[in-house]
Design a protein around this motif. Structure first.
Motif, mmCIF file in Angstrom:
data_model
loop_
_atom_site.group_PDB
_atom_site.id
_atom_site.type_symbol
_atom_site.label_atom_id
_atom_site.label_comp_id
_atom_site.label_asym_id
_atom_site.label_seq_id
_atom_site.Cartn_x
_atom_site.Cartn_y
_atom_site.Cartn_z
ATOM 1 N N ARG A 1 0.845 -1.183 0.000
ATOM 2 C CA ARG A 1 0.000 0.000 0.000
ATOM 3 C C ARG A 1 0.886 1.240 0.000
ATOM 4 N NH1 ARG A 1 -5.423 -1.160 2.129
ATOM 5 N NH2 ARG A 1 -5.556 -3.383 2.655
ATOM 6 N N TRP A 2 0.300 2.354 -0.423
ATOM 7 C CA TRP A 2 1.043 3.617 -0.376
ATOM 8 C C TRP A 2 1.322 4.006 1.070
ATOM 9 C CZ3 TRP A 2 -1.430 9.044 -1.204
ATOM 10 C CH2 TRP A 2 -0.415 10.026 -1.169
ATOM 11 N N GLN A 3 0.279 3.948 1.916
ATOM 12 C CA GLN A 3 0.411 4.392 3.296
ATOM 13 C C GLN A 3 0.748 3.246 4.242
ATOM 14 O OE1 GLN A 3 0.436 7.471 4.282
ATOM 15 N NE2 GLN A 3 -0.243 8.445 2.382
ATOM 16 N N ILE A 4 1.298 3.602 5.391
ATOM 17 C CA ILE A 4 1.578 2.645 6.456
ATOM 18 C C ILE A 4 0.406 2.578 7.422
ATOM 19 C CG2 ILE A 4 3.087 2.151 8.430
ATOM 20 C CD1 ILE A 4 5.370 3.477 6.850
ATOM 21 N N LEU A 5 -0.218 3.719 7.708
ATOM 22 C CA LEU A 5 -1.313 3.805 8.675
ATOM 23 C C LEU A 5 -2.656 3.776 7.956
ATOM 24 C CD1 LEU A 5 0.144 6.625 10.961
ATOM 25 C CD2 LEU A 5 0.320 4.148 11.274
ATOM 26 N N ASN A 6 -3.614 3.022 8.513
ATOM 27 C CA ASN A 6 -4.889 2.830 7.822
ATOM 28 C C ASN A 6 -5.829 4.017 7.931
ATOM 29 O OD1 ASN A 6 -5.844 2.640 10.439
ATOM 30 N ND2 ASN A 6 -6.337 0.448 10.325
ATOM 31 N N ASN A 7 -5.438 5.043 8.677
ATOM 32 C CA ASN A 7 -6.281 6.241 8.758
ATOM 33 C C ASN A 7 -5.813 7.341 7.803
ATOM 34 O OD1 ASN A 7 -3.921 6.812 10.142
ATOM 35 N ND2 ASN A 7 -4.923 8.089 11.690
ATOM 36 N N MET A 8 -4.857 7.037 6.967
ATOM 37 C CA MET A 8 -4.309 8.038 6.054
ATOM 38 C C MET A 8 -4.893 7.877 4.655
ATOM 39 S SD MET A 8 -2.286 9.854 7.906
ATOM 40 C CE MET A 8 -1.319 10.739 6.681
ATOM 41 N N SER A 9 -5.118 9.020 4.001
ATOM 42 C CA SER A 9 -5.554 8.985 2.615
ATOM 43 C C SER A 9 -4.481 8.313 1.773
ATOM 44 C CB SER A 9 -5.793 10.411 2.109
ATOM 45 O OG SER A 9 -6.111 10.419 0.752
ATOM 46 N N GLY A 10 -4.866 7.293 1.022
ATOM 47 C CA GLY A 10 -3.910 6.508 0.251
ATOM 48 C C GLY A 10 -3.725 5.106 0.794
ATOM 49 N N TRP A 11 -4.368 4.793 1.931
ATOM 50 C CA TRP A 11 -4.288 3.439 2.487
ATOM 51 C C TRP A 11 -4.877 2.421 1.510
ATOM 52 C CZ3 TRP A 11 -2.249 0.189 5.803
ATOM 53 C CH2 TRP A 11 -2.927 -0.975 6.157
ATOM 54 N N ASP A 12 -5.898 2.825 0.753
ATOM 55 C CA ASP A 12 -6.557 1.904 -0.172
ATOM 56 C C ASP A 12 -5.949 1.948 -1.567
ATOM 57 O OD1 ASP A 12 -7.409 4.403 -0.849
ATOM 58 O OD2 ASP A 12 -9.554 3.918 -0.926
ATOM 59 N N TYR A 13 -4.692 2.378 -1.662
ATOM 60 C CA TYR A 13 -4.011 2.480 -2.959
ATOM 61 C C TYR A 13 -2.762 1.630 -2.937
ATOM 62 C CZ TYR A 13 -2.170 4.824 -7.167
ATOM 63 O OH TYR A 13 -1.701 5.110 -8.420
ATOM 64 N N LYS A 14 -2.693 0.655 -3.833
ATOM 65 C CA LYS A 14 -1.459 -0.114 -4.008
ATOM 66 C C LYS A 14 -0.524 0.721 -4.884
ATOM 67 C CE LYS A 14 -2.027 -3.871 -1.605
ATOM 68 N NZ LYS A 14 -2.132 -5.254 -2.100
ATOM 69 N N SER A 15 0.626 1.017 -4.340
ATOM 70 C CA SER A 15 1.499 2.039 -4.915
ATOM 71 C C SER A 15 2.716 1.419 -5.584
ATOM 72 C CB SER A 15 1.944 2.985 -3.789
ATOM 73 O OG SER A 15 3.055 3.743 -4.167
ATOM 74 N N THR A 16 2.997 1.879 -6.788
ATOM 75 C CA THR A 16 4.202 1.415 -7.474
ATOM 76 C C THR A 16 5.456 1.892 -6.763
ATOM 77 O OG1 THR A 16 3.181 1.178 -9.638
ATOM 78 C CG2 THR A 16 5.544 1.590 -9.607
ATOM 79 N N VAL A 17 5.505 3.156 -6.327
ATOM 80 C CA VAL A 17 6.741 3.642 -5.733
ATOM 81 C C VAL A 17 7.075 2.863 -4.458
ATOM 82 C CG1 VAL A 17 5.674 5.531 -4.393
ATOM 83 C CG2 VAL A 17 8.063 5.704 -5.115
ATOM 84 N N SER A 18 6.077 2.491 -3.671
ATOM 85 C CA SER A 18 6.335 1.697 -2.471
ATOM 86 C C SER A 18 6.806 0.298 -2.850
ATOM 87 C CB SER A 18 5.072 1.613 -1.613
ATOM 88 O OG SER A 18 4.647 2.887 -1.199
ATOM 89 N N THR A 19 6.086 -0.335 -3.774
ATOM 90 C CA THR A 19 6.431 -1.702 -4.183
ATOM 91 C C THR A 19 7.759 -1.735 -4.922
ATOM 92 O OG1 THR A 19 4.043 -2.103 -4.370
ATOM 93 C CG2 THR A 19 5.521 -3.733 -5.344
ATOM 94 N N ALA A 20 7.974 -0.785 -5.809
ATOM 95 C CA ALA A 20 9.248 -0.706 -6.526
ATOM 96 C C ALA A 20 10.392 -0.397 -5.563
ATOM 97 C CB ALA A 20 9.171 0.362 -7.611
ATOM 98 N N GLY A 21 10.103 0.351 -4.499
ATOM 99 C CA GLY A 21 11.133 0.616 -3.501
ATOM 100 C C GLY A 21 11.585 -0.655 -2.814
ATOM 101 N N LEU A 22 10.641 -1.547 -2.494
ATOM 102 C CA LEU A 22 11.019 -2.845 -1.927
ATOM 103 C C LEU A 22 11.842 -3.638 -2.925
ATOM 104 C CD1 LEU A 22 10.899 -5.055 0.219
ATOM 105 C CD2 LEU A 22 8.653 -5.720 -0.701
#
Length: 460
Positions: free
Chosen positions: A170-191
């Motif tokens: 997910r883009w966000q780490i915390l589930n109360n943040m806008s973007g929690w429901d978004y699977k993010s390329t930059v996060s996944t590509a960073g891993l």
């Protein structure tokens, strides 16, 4: 990552290039003289040496992630130019921002930090370890840089989310943040990038396995997609998680830093394995840069495709090419078959960047557009760090390859390493009532995307 509104451009005429930072591409003395002048501009934004300022932070509107990007670039300046001027400032930034658990969950950012924010500080720590930067040593049993980077890798790998979309971060780490429901390329590509770097650093198969699985998932999900007939990859931005916990519609926006992380991970995987397949992957990602991210009217200089053509890049987006320049430098050092392609992009962009650094009252302020042979009136921290990275990477081969455990690196204490499972993406699923739900994986057509999030951040 948090996005902010674009600073208003200064209404100026283009200054003549005679006032620009002087640069002879490939000449180390010239490059390092240029780097010194650009860093002077970078430090104009730094809060850590001002009364009441936070160590490791730059002034608003520049967010915490960009601090990590900048310090990674300054570490390379130290290595390439043998410039000790900012060593203590860089070390102090790590010490202040690493957090009490040595995971870059700094207290001043913990409530607003996304996966990619943490990532860029982890990459800076990895840069310090691989470039043999002076260790932290203030008498408090400070961790090594490689331990800091490993903690970031391990936490990100542990957040791999099979329960939605078959994997990814997910883009966000915390589930109360806008973007929690978004699977993010930059996060996944960073891993993926961190996995590749640890694979080369340690030669451990667990990291190689993780990198391979992350890339497979990204391809299956169309985050990385080779359109039929093309010899290059599109790297899309991510996808929203729908009510069925699937990601059938991929956000087709193309950003250069997503390409940068995919190039980085593939280059290090080639360095770890010497498998020609990874060299081919590097070539397809560079091909995407060549297709989308070069300014064809401006000397084939790096260009932020998704926003620069409309002159609406926000402050974050104006820094993305710094990550691209660094990743291309890594290709030059690690992937011989792709090195010439990477060097051509670096050299053309370095010339354009130097010409752009002709603005402001000092006539050395760097701009955004590297294809106009002058300053475009834009200025900021992103413009400065992007120019620094592309200029200094023009002489990256004057320094040794990045360290490994066996060469000049510290050993990694990775007994508790996290790995990601094999991807589990299916197009057809069955719900609890045994109804068949068929989802067709599609990529949205994106023309103009200048904003992809709504979170806010603190500069404390």
């Amino acid at each position: 990552m948090k996005y902010s509104n674009l600073l208003a451009a200064v209404a100026v005429s283009l200054l003549p290039t005679s006032n620009a930072i002087e640069l002879q591409v490939g000449n180390k003395d010239s490059v390092c003289n240029a780097a010194t002048e650009i860093i002077d501009g970078i430090m104009d934004y730094y809060l850590g040496i001002r009364y009441g300022g936070t160590v490791g932070m730059f002034q608003q509107p520049y967010y915490w992630w960009e601090s990590g990007l900048v310090f990674g670039g300054l570490i390379d300046t130290w290595k390439i130019c043998n410039n000790d001027t900012y060593v203590d400032i860089i070390k102090a930034a790590f010490e202040h921002q690493k957090g009490v658990d040595n995971n870059f969950h700094a207290e001043n950012q913990s409530d607003v930090m996304a996966n990619d924010d943490q990532l860029f500080w982890g990459l800076a720590a990895m840069e310090a370890a691989e470039r043999d930067f002076p260790e932290l040593s203030n008498g408090n049993n400070e961790p090594s840089y490689i331990d800091l980077a490993f903690t970031v890798y391990n936490e990100m790998a542990s957040r791999w989310d099979e329960n939605t979309c078959g994997g990814g971060l997910r883009w966000q780490i915390l589930n109360n943040m806008s973007g929690w429901d978004y699977k993010s390329t930059v996060s996944t590509a960073g891993l993926f990038a961190l996995s590749g770097r640890f694979a080369r650093y340690t030669d451990d198969d667990d990291y190689k396995r993780t990198a391979s699985r992350v890339l497979r998932w990204m391809k299956k999900s169309h985050f990385v997609h080779q359109v039929e007939g093309n010899d290059f990859y599109n790297v899309h931005d991510g996808a929203n998680i729908n009510d069925n916990n699937r990601c059938p519609v991929v956000n087709g926006a193309l950003w250069s830093y997503n390409y940068a992380l995919m190039i980085m991970g593939s280059a290090y995987m080639y360095g770890a394995t010497q498998d020609a397949t990874w060299s081919d992957e590097v070539g397809k990602f560079i091909g995407g840069l060549e297709h989308y991210m070069l300014n064809s009217t401006g000397g084939d200089t790096l260009f932020e495709y998704q926003c620069e053509q409309w002159e609406k890049c926000n402050n974050d987006q104006r820094a993305f090419r710094a990550a691209v320049a660094r990743s291309l430098g890594e290709v030059v050092q690690l992937v011989p078959e792709q090195a010439d392609r990477a060097q051509r992009i670096i050299d053309a962009s370095a010339k354009g960047a130097a010409a752009s650094c002709s603005g402001g009252s000092d006539e050395k302020t760097c701009g955004m557009n590297w294809g106009i042979d002058g300053w475009d009136g834009l200025y900021g921290l992103g413009e400065q760090i992007a120019a620094l990275e592309v200029i200094q990477n023009s002489v990256i081969n004057t320094i040794p390859q990045p360290c490994t455990e066996e060469t000049c690196g510290e050993d990694v204490d990775d007994d508790n390493i996290s790995t990601v499972p094999a991807p589990t993406i299916t197009i057809q699923i069955t719900d609890v009532n045994t109804n068949i739900i068929t989802e067709t994986l599609t990529v949205s057509k994106i023309d103009q995307v200048f904003y992809t999030g709504s979170t806010t951040s603190s500069s404390d």
